[in-house]
Motif scaffolding. Structure first.
Motif, PDB file in Angstrom:
ATOM      1  N   SER A  24      14.686  33.469 -11.252  1.00 28.31           N
ATOM      2  CA  SER A  24      14.389  32.267 -11.189  1.00 28.31           C
ATOM      3  C   SER A  24      13.317  31.861 -10.732  1.00 28.31           C
ATOM      4  O   SER A  24      12.114  32.036  -9.890  1.00 28.31           O
ATOM      5  N   TYR A  25      12.691  30.987 -11.533  1.00 24.79           N
ATOM      6  CA  TYR A  25      11.007  30.463 -11.619  1.00 24.79           C
ATOM      7  C   TYR A  25      10.862  30.037  -9.839  1.00 24.79           C
ATOM      8  O   TYR A  25       9.841  30.719  -9.272  1.00 24.79           O
ATOM      9  N   ILE A  26      11.963  28.623  -9.668  1.00 22.29           N
ATOM     10  CA  ILE A  26      11.519  28.256  -8.483  1.00 22.29           C
ATOM     11  C   ILE A  26      11.758  29.341  -6.993  1.00 22.29           C
ATOM     12  O   ILE A  26      11.044  29.214  -6.672  1.00 22.29           O
ATOM     13  N   ALA A  27      12.720  30.230  -7.421  1.00 24.35           N
ATOM     14  CA  ALA A  27      12.771  30.616  -6.729  1.00 24.35           C
ATOM     15  C   ALA A  27      11.675  31.991  -6.359  1.00 24.35           C
ATOM     16  O   ALA A  27      11.094  32.509  -4.483  1.00 24.35           O
ATOM     17  N   SER A  28      10.826  32.322  -7.061  1.00 29.40           N
ATOM     18  CA  SER A  28       9.984  33.428  -6.909  1.00 29.40           C
ATOM     19  C   SER A  28       8.149  32.595  -6.338  1.00 29.40           C
ATOM     20  O   SER A  28       8.038  33.246  -5.649  1.00 29.40           O
TER      21      SER A  28
END
Ligand SMILES: N=c1c2ncn([C@@H]3O[C@H](COP(=O)(O)OP(=O)(O)OP(=O)(O)O)[C@@H](O)[C@H]3O)c2ncn1[C@@H]1O[C@H](COP(=O)(O)O)[C@@H](O)[C@H]1O
Length: 109
Positions: A24-28
């Motif tokens: 996940s981009y958001i999680a990253s």
């Protein structure tokens, strides 16, 4: 109109709980330290400025729209860190309705 914002806020909340930063981009973004999200926002602001300046040359609004969407998306991620919702921002804007920016600035605490 703001349904998409609500949906994104929900996704961000889920990503915050399940930190799968590889998928996940958001999680990253949330996972990375050293004020990464702040750096991303300043990068997105700069990209928006550059595209706006380039408008004279390109004559295409879509690049301004892309950068603005990126900026708002990253702002939502930042707000999630403080548990601030987009509604809080809209409420603030509503409070300012019919108050001149000049007067509002004087009343800020
Ligand atoms: N709306 C967005 C969205 N807008 C922009 N972005 C990402 O934000 C980044 C923008 O940063 P840049 O322009 O600097 O691109 P970049 O050069 O690849 O970024 P860096 O390598 O510099 O970090 C890109 O990676 C975009 O893909 C988004 N990523 C995700 N979403 C939404 O969030 C949902 C969940 O995403 P994940 O967490 O990845 O599953 C998705 O289904 C979408 O609905």
């Amino acid at each position: 109109m703001f349904n998409i914002i609500k949906k994104l806020e929900k996704i961000i909340k889920i990503r915050k709980k399940k930190m799968n930063f590889k998928k996940s981009y958001i999680a990253s973004v949330l996972y990375r330290k050293n004020n990464y999200i702040l750096r991303k926002i300043s990068e997105e602001v700069l990209e928006l400025i550059l595209e706006s300046k380039d408008y004279k040359k390109k004559k295409k609004k879509k690049f301004i729209i892309y950068e603005c969407a990126d900026l708002i998306f990253h702002i939502l991620i930042l707000l999630s860190k403080f548990n601030i919702s987009f509604k809080d921002i809209l409420n603030e804007l509503k409070k300012r309705k019919n108050i001149s920016g000049i007067k509002e600035k004087k009343n800020r605490k």
